[in-house]
Design an enzyme around this catalytic site. Structure first.
Site, mmCIF file in Angstrom:
data_model
loop_
_atom_site.group_PDB
_atom_site.id
_atom_site.type_symbol
_atom_site.label_atom_id
_atom_site.label_comp_id
_atom_site.label_asym_id
_atom_site.label_seq_id
_atom_site.Cartn_x
_atom_site.Cartn_y
_atom_site.Cartn_z
ATOM 1 N N SER A 211 -49.429 28.000 13.897
ATOM 2 C CA SER A 211 -49.988 26.925 14.694
ATOM 3 C C SER A 211 -50.978 26.076 13.869
ATOM 4 C CB SER A 211 -50.637 27.503 15.953
ATOM 5 O OG SER A 211 -50.988 26.501 16.874
ATOM 6 N N HIS B 113 -45.136 29.344 22.614
ATOM 7 C CA HIS B 113 -46.148 29.283 21.557
ATOM 8 C C HIS B 113 -46.921 30.607 21.477
ATOM 9 C CE1 HIS B 113 -48.667 27.018 18.786
ATOM 10 N NE2 HIS B 113 -49.703 27.666 19.285
ATOM 11 N N ASP C 142 -42.142 25.313 23.466
ATOM 12 C CA ASP C 142 -43.462 25.076 22.887
ATOM 13 C C ASP C 142 -43.664 23.580 22.708
ATOM 14 O OD1 ASP C 142 -45.814 25.126 21.378
ATOM 15 O OD2 ASP C 142 -44.880 26.029 19.612
#
Length: 300
Positions: free
Chosen positions: A146, A269, A239
């Site tokens: 991320s 996610h 996501d």
């Protein structure tokens, strides 16, 4: 639209049950503390290995050594959390899974977080650790999840004209600043976790000056990607950041980068650290570890 993976649904239910009776966190400090506490369940059963704590240029680094060898190739692993939350401890499944599967050591820094330390503080900490790894003379690579994947590729871009990493491993990264992509539109309400509103808040904390519209070290899709090392990308199908990864694959291909893409269509996610329940997380880590082995011809 892909259906939610049954394992992913179970993991989400476990998290929902854990937090159901909790009021919203009062501030970031409480959110950070809760995140660390909540990782205990997901960290049960992770592979055992030696872990050394050290400081590198003032940055705290946990060094995971699956084979107890100082001179092994080393992966710089950057945790996610929107540049503002998250921790090394919340990434134990991914860190230890990559270490065990690849045979590489893993160096996981505790970098400075926003908003107390906005851009470029966290990146500077990652570059400090990258410089230490490069100076060792051993093969090294960079990985991240991320916002950590954002910092990982920014580290590689910043070291383009220096001894750079031999590979990149990027899990569902923040690569663009467009909050109106197809995946943001489809999943931005937050029903699968990360929302459009939350990402906008993270950007404001990390980049209060708004440099993301022009700085490739914040928005890597704006950058010149030519010369980056072989790269393994992972996208979660449910996501908001899915399209960032798909766009990064296209940009890398156009720049001549050796890039491989894995998509887990039914996952959300953050799933990579849910391997206790989610089979796709374990399989993705195995795939990433195999990619790392291939970069230096290491046996399994």
């Amino acid at each position: 639209m892909a259906e939610l993976d049954p394992d992913m649904a179970e993991a989400m239910s476990i998290e929902a049950a854990r937090t159901a009776a909790m009021p919203p966190p009062r501030d970031l400090a409480e959110e950070r503390r809760r995140g660390i506490e909540g990782a205990a369940f997901w960290n049960e059963g992770v592979p055992e290995m030696a872990v050394q704590g050290r400081r590198v240029g003032g940055v705290a680094v946990d060094l995971y050594q699956p084979n107890g060898q100082e001179d092994a190739p080393t992966l710089l692993y950057v945790h996610g959390g929107g540049w503002a939350v998250g921790s090394v401890g919340q990434n134990e499944p991914a860190i230890r899974g990559l270490a065990q599967g690849s045979g590489w050591n893993v160096a996981a820094p505790t970098y400075r977080l926003a908003p107390e330390h906005p851009f470029p503080a966290g990146l500077e900490d990652c570059l400090t650790v990258a410089g230490w790894l490069a100076a060792s003379g051993r093969p090294w690579a960079v990985a991240g999840t991320s916002a950590g994947a954002n910092l990982a590729i920014a580290t590689a871009l910043a070291r383009r004209h220096m001894p750079g990493p031999s590979a990149l491993v990027l899990f569902y990264g923040v690569f663009g600043a467009d909050l109106d992509t197809g995946s943001y539109t489809a999943f931005g309400d937050g029903r699968y976790g990360l929302s459009r509103e939350r990402m906008a808040n993270f950007f404001e904390m990390y980049d209060p000056a708004g440099a993301r519209t022009r700085d490739p070290l914040i928005t890597p899709l704006l950058g010149d990607l030519a010369g980056l090392p072989p790269t393994w990308l992972l996208a979660a199908g449910l996501d908001v950041l899915r399209d960032d990864t798909l766009a990064m694959r296209e940009r890398m291909q156009a720049a001549g980068v050796d890039v491989r893409l894995r998509v887990e269509p039914g996952c959300t996610h953050g799933f990579i650290n849910r391997g206790r329940i989610v089979r796709a997380a374990r399989e993705s880590l195995d795939d990433a570890a195999a990619f790392l082995r291939q970069q230096i011809g290491e046996p399994a």
